[in-house]
Design a protein around this motif. Structure first.
Motif, short mmCIF file in Angstrom:
data_model
loop_
_atom_site.label_atom_id
_atom_site.label_comp_id
_atom_site.label_asym_id
_atom_site.label_seq_id
_atom_site.Cartn_x
_atom_site.Cartn_y
_atom_site.Cartn_z
N ALA A 92 7.75 28.44 80.16
CA ALA A 92 6.59 27.84 79.52
C ALA A 92 6.43 26.38 79.95
O ALA A 92 7.41 25.64 80.00
N GLY A 93 5.19 26.01 80.26
CA GLY A 93 4.91 24.67 80.74
C GLY A 93 4.90 24.56 82.25
O GLY A 93 4.47 23.54 82.80
N ARG A 141 -6.60 24.27 82.04
CA ARG A 141 -5.26 24.57 82.53
C ARG A 141 -5.28 25.32 83.86
O ARG A 141 -4.40 25.11 84.69
N ASN A 196 -1.61 26.09 85.49
CA ASN A 196 -0.75 25.02 85.02
C ASN A 196 -0.54 25.13 83.52
O ASN A 196 -1.29 25.79 82.82
N SER A 197 0.48 24.45 83.03
CA SER A 197 0.79 24.43 81.59
C SER A 197 0.81 25.84 81.01
O SER A 197 0.21 26.12 79.98
N LYS A 251 1.62 29.28 79.19
CA LYS A 251 2.08 29.62 77.85
C LYS A 251 2.54 31.07 77.82
O LYS A 251 2.09 31.88 78.64
N SER A 265 4.11 26.14 86.34
CA SER A 265 2.91 26.45 87.10
C SER A 265 3.14 27.56 88.10
O SER A 265 4.26 27.78 88.57
#
Length: 126
Positions: free
Chosen positions: A14-15, A67, A84-85, A87, A17
């Motif tokens: 998580a977080g 994102r 990106n980012s 979840k 890319s």
């Protein structure tokens, strides 16, 4: 006919890319819109992002706006999805899709797309 092949999926924390690629071949000139969809087990296929081979319009689902970024390389006949980012709720099989030109422009409905790739798995761990 148009063939689509996705790649770039994998396991990420998580977080983190990932960048997905969709290589197109065949009569790509007969298509007008390209899109990314995703589907998690037991859930409906949902729209992620879309664009045309030409023009500047970019379209995103609310859940990924800010994102994810869709882009293209016309010379390579490739569409990308920069994620990106990430979840855990982004975990799904991601599909590349193309719509025939006579069908109109971009759409967020899976039924409006004529060609589909095999999908690439994206797993985001907590």
């Amino acid at each position: 006919q148009v063939q689509l092949l996705e790649s770039g999926g994998g396991l990420v924390q998580a977080g983190g890319s990932l960048r997905l690629s969709c290589a197109a071949s065949g009569r790509t000139s007969s298509t007008s819109a390209l899109a990314w969809f995703r589907q998690a087990p037991g859930k409906k296929r949902e729209f992620v992002a879309a664009m045309r081979w030409t023009g500047t319009g970019l379209y995103y689902a609310d859940s990924v706006r800010g994102r994810f970024a869709i882009s293209r390389d016309n010379a390579k006949k490739t569409v990308y999805l920069q994620m990106n980012s990430l979840k855990p709720e982004d975990t799904a099989v991601y599909y590349c899709a193309a719509r025939m030109s006579y069908g109109g422009g971009w759409s967020s409905m899976p039924s409006d797309y004529n060609y589909w790739g095999q999908g690439t798995q994206v797993t985001v761990s907590s």
